[in-house]
Motif scaffolding. Structure first.
Motif, PDB file in Angstrom:
ATOM      1  N   ASP A  91      36.356 137.876  12.228  1.00  0.00           N
ATOM      2  CA  ASP A  91      35.273 138.849  12.464  1.00  0.00           C
ATOM      3  C   ASP A  91      33.862 137.865  12.941  1.00  0.00           C
ATOM      4  O   ASP A  91      33.205 138.236  13.815  1.00  0.00           O
ATOM      5  N   TYR A  92      33.865 136.546  12.498  1.00  0.00           N
ATOM      6  CA  TYR A  92      32.870 135.763  12.912  1.00  0.00           C
ATOM      7  C   TYR A  92      32.838 135.328  14.211  1.00  0.00           C
ATOM      8  O   TYR A  92      32.006 135.427  15.107  1.00  0.00           O
ATOM      9  N   ASN A  93      34.002 134.734  14.687  1.00  0.00           N
ATOM     10  CA  ASN A  93      34.306 134.292  15.951  1.00  0.00           C
ATOM     11  C   ASN A  93      34.487 135.075  17.067  1.00  0.00           C
ATOM     12  O   ASN A  93      34.355 134.771  18.207  1.00  0.00           O
ATOM     13  N   LEU A  94      34.810 136.539  16.899  1.00  0.00           N
ATOM     14  CA  LEU A  94      35.368 137.349  17.995  1.00  0.00           C
ATOM     15  C   LEU A  94      34.410 138.641  17.796  1.00  0.00           C
ATOM     16  O   LEU A  94      33.622 139.250  18.698  1.00  0.00           O
ATOM     17  N   TYR A  95      34.317 139.504  16.851  1.00  0.00           N
ATOM     18  CA  TYR A  95      33.667 140.851  16.580  1.00  0.00           C
ATOM     19  C   TYR A  95      32.338 140.534  16.549  1.00  0.00           C
ATOM     20  O   TYR A  95      31.574 141.224  17.376  1.00  0.00           O
TER      21      TYR A  95
END
Length: 135
Positions: A91-95
């Motif tokens: 969630d943090y690094n992609l979305y």
């Protein structure tokens, strides 16, 4: 890193042991640093354009670093149930990185670092002034 540098130097060296040594150092590179994965497509393009690696044996050594990487990825997914870290990591690094506000703030931060924070603009201004004064 170190293994990436050794892999590139080994590839540029033209010896009989270059293939296995490249396979070993490139495998260690992709297993020790995520960004070393970029090395593989670059090496494949280099070999393709150089046209000397037409033999299947040469390509076996160039593609070999994918095997330990794929094995590690399969093992990691088997143990954790995720392909990349855990759900919060994804969630943090992609979305969240694809959110328009975060993209805009990242652009502002990069502009600040380039023009103000690092004083890189002084070098550009000095070069432009030097070119302008020569005319």
């Amino acid at each position: 890193g170190l293994f990436t540098t050794l892999a590139v130097l080994t590839l540029l060296r033209r010896s009989r042991s270059a293939g296995p040594t490249f396979a070993l150092t490139a495998s260690l590179a992709v297993l020790s640093k995520e960004t070393a994965v970029v090395l593989l497509p670059v090496v494949w393009a280099f070999a393709w354009f150089r046209r000397k690696e037409r033999q299947a044996v040469a390509w076996v050594w160039l593609v070999f670093p994918l095997l330990p990487l794929l094995a590690w990825t399969a093992y990691y997914h088997h143990v954790t149930g995720y392909w990349t870290g855990n759900r919060a990591y994804l969630d943090y690094n992609l979305y969240s990185a694809l959110h328009p506000i975060r993209i805009f703030l990242s652009l502002l931060r990069r502009l600040y670092q380039f023009f103000i924070g690092g004083f890189n603009w002084l070098l550009v201004a000095g070069a432009m002034l030097g070119i302008w004064c020569r005319r």
